[in-house]
Design a protein around this motif. Structure first.
Motif, PDB file in Angstrom:
ATOM      1  N   CYS A  73       1.210  -1.133   0.078  1.00  0.00           N
ATOM      2  CA  CYS A  73      -0.501  -0.110   0.151  1.00  0.00           C
ATOM      3  C   CYS A  73       1.067   1.595  -0.507  1.00  0.00           C
ATOM      4  O   CYS A  73       1.765   1.322   0.723  1.00  0.00           O
ATOM      5  CB  CYS A  73      -0.906   0.200   1.298  1.00  0.00           C
ATOM      6  N   HIS A 132       0.196   4.197   1.360  1.00  0.00           N
ATOM      7  CA  HIS A 132       0.081   4.596   2.736  1.00  0.00           C
ATOM      8  C   HIS A 132       1.105   4.384   3.384  1.00  0.00           C
ATOM      9  O   HIS A 132       1.952   5.443   3.138  1.00  0.00           O
ATOM     10  CB  HIS A 132      -1.775   4.477   3.277  1.00  0.00           C
ATOM     11  N   LEU A 133       1.002   3.278   4.422  1.00  0.00           N
ATOM     12  CA  LEU A 133       1.840   3.486   4.745  1.00  0.00           C
ATOM     13  C   LEU A 133       2.412   1.588   4.962  1.00  0.00           C
ATOM     14  O   LEU A 133       2.648   1.606   6.035  1.00  0.00           O
ATOM     15  CB  LEU A 133       1.493   2.874   6.505  1.00  0.00           C
ATOM     16  N   ALA A 134       2.362   0.482   3.865  1.00  0.00           N
ATOM     17  CA  ALA A 134       2.711  -0.157   4.011  1.00  0.00           C
ATOM     18  C   ALA A 134       2.027  -1.047   4.133  1.00  0.00           C
ATOM     19  O   ALA A 134       2.616  -2.815   4.147  1.00  0.00           O
ATOM     20  CB  ALA A 134       4.736  -0.113   4.001  1.00  0.00           C
ATOM     21  N   CYS A 135       1.030  -1.365   4.185  1.00  0.00           N
ATOM     22  CA  CYS A 135       0.147  -2.031   4.608  1.00  0.00           C
ATOM     23  C   CYS A 135       0.152  -3.181   3.895  1.00  0.00           C
ATOM     24  O   CYS A 135       0.256  -3.180   2.213  1.00  0.00           O
ATOM     25  CB  CYS A 135      -1.589  -2.411   4.875  1.00  0.00           C
ATOM     26  N   CYS A 174      -6.854  -2.170   0.901  1.00  0.00           N
ATOM     27  CA  CYS A 174      -5.729  -2.413   1.920  1.00  0.00           C
ATOM     28  C   CYS A 174      -6.636  -2.372   3.801  1.00  0.00           C
ATOM     29  O   CYS A 174      -6.716  -1.137   3.522  1.00  0.00           O
ATOM     30  CB  CYS A 174      -4.937  -1.194   1.947  1.00  0.00           C
ATOM     31  N   CYS A 183      -5.365  -1.868   6.633  1.00  0.00           N
ATOM     32  CA  CYS A 183      -5.389  -0.804   7.587  1.00  0.00           C
ATOM     33  C   CYS A 183      -5.915   0.578   7.538  1.00  0.00           C
ATOM     34  O   CYS A 183      -6.407   0.688   8.528  1.00  0.00           O
ATOM     35  CB  CYS A 183      -3.825  -1.080   7.396  1.00  0.00           C
ATOM     36  N   HIS A 184      -6.129   0.954   6.827  1.00  0.00           N
ATOM     37  CA  HIS A 184      -6.693   2.175   6.623  1.00  0.00           C
ATOM     38  C   HIS A 184      -8.043   1.733   6.312  1.00  0.00           C
ATOM     39  O   HIS A 184      -8.325   2.633   5.499  1.00  0.00           O
ATOM     40  CB  HIS A 184      -6.149   3.032   6.789  1.00  0.00           C
ATOM     41  N   GLY A 198      -7.838   1.342   2.881  1.00  0.00           N
ATOM     42  CA  GLY A 198      -7.801   1.778   0.701  1.00  0.00           C
ATOM     43  C   GLY A 198      -8.460   0.950   0.146  1.00  0.00           C
ATOM     44  O   GLY A 198      -8.556   0.228   0.391  1.00  0.00           O
ATOM     45  N   PRO A 207      -6.599   6.601   2.538  1.00  0.00           N
ATOM     46  CA  PRO A 207      -5.723   7.858   2.346  1.00  0.00           C
ATOM     47  C   PRO A 207      -4.134   7.525   1.885  1.00  0.00           C
ATOM     48  O   PRO A 207      -3.669   8.603   1.594  1.00  0.00           O
ATOM     49  CB  PRO A 207      -5.958   7.511   3.744  1.00  0.00           C
ATOM     50  N   PRO A 208      -4.555   5.980   1.064  1.00  0.00           N
ATOM     51  CA  PRO A 208      -3.022   5.955   0.134  1.00  0.00           C
ATOM     52  C   PRO A 208      -3.035   7.425  -1.350  1.00  0.00           C
ATOM     53  O   PRO A 208      -3.730   8.413  -1.718  1.00  0.00           O
ATOM     54  CB  PRO A 208      -3.456   4.554  -1.097  1.00  0.00           C
TER      55      PRO A 208
END
Ligand code: FES
Length: 167
Positions: free
Chosen positions: A107, A109-112, A125, A127-128, A130, A143-144
């Protein structure tokens, strides 16, 4: 008594040797400061030039040897693999309309890990929340900040191969 007459005490003259010692004790001289400034500026310029010509890449080189990812994929199926390096998670997906696409599974965003949701026909994704478009890799929701980088795939009689990447 007036202020000017007896108020000033006699100050001994500063001798030249003492001045030199004071200057020598100064932690950074003007010349040192200029040297540091030039060195830091040159380093920043070299770093910027390196980024501009692609010396610093996130992972892999984008020119890794072709890697087989699957014998075949049916519409709606996906397979996870690593390409171009062992740390580079990726997905190959046979879209319901038969097209074959490959994306980084990291991802932006934060690489999930990005997952293929066949029932929703999208890349998600967890995590958030995405969401990415499986056809274009563009961000659909969440958020990505950037689309997913593409993995170039080829298909032949022997199977499906990863042959290049955007990074
Ligand atoms: S890490 Fe993927 S949406 Fe945040």
């Amino acid at each position: 008594m007036g202020r000017g007459s007896g108020g000033l005490k006699h100050r001994p003259p500063v001798d030249r040797a003492q001045l030199e010692r004071i200057r020598a004790d100064t932690p950074v001289t003007r010349r040192d400061y200029l040297r540091i400034l030039v060195t830091v500026s040159a380093g920043l310029a070299a770093g910027a030039a390196g980024v501009a010509v692609g010396l610093f890449r996130r992972h892999g080189s984008g020119t890794a040897a072709p890697a087989k990812v699957a014998d075949r994929l049916e519409p709606g199926q996906a397979v996870a693999f690593r390409y171009p390096g062992e740390d580079d998670r990726a997905l190959a997906i046979r879209l319901p309309d038969g097209r074959l696409v490959g994306w980084s599974a990291v991802c932006t965003h934060l690489a999930c890990a990005v997952l293929w949701r066949e029932e929703d026909n999208q890349l998600e994704c967890p995590c958030h929340d995405g969401v990415f478009d499986p056809v274009t890799g563009e961000v659909v929701a969440g958020p990505p900040p950037r689309p997913l980088p593409r993995v170039e795939l080829r298909e032949d009689a022997r199977g499906i191969w990863a042959v290049g990447s955007d990074w």
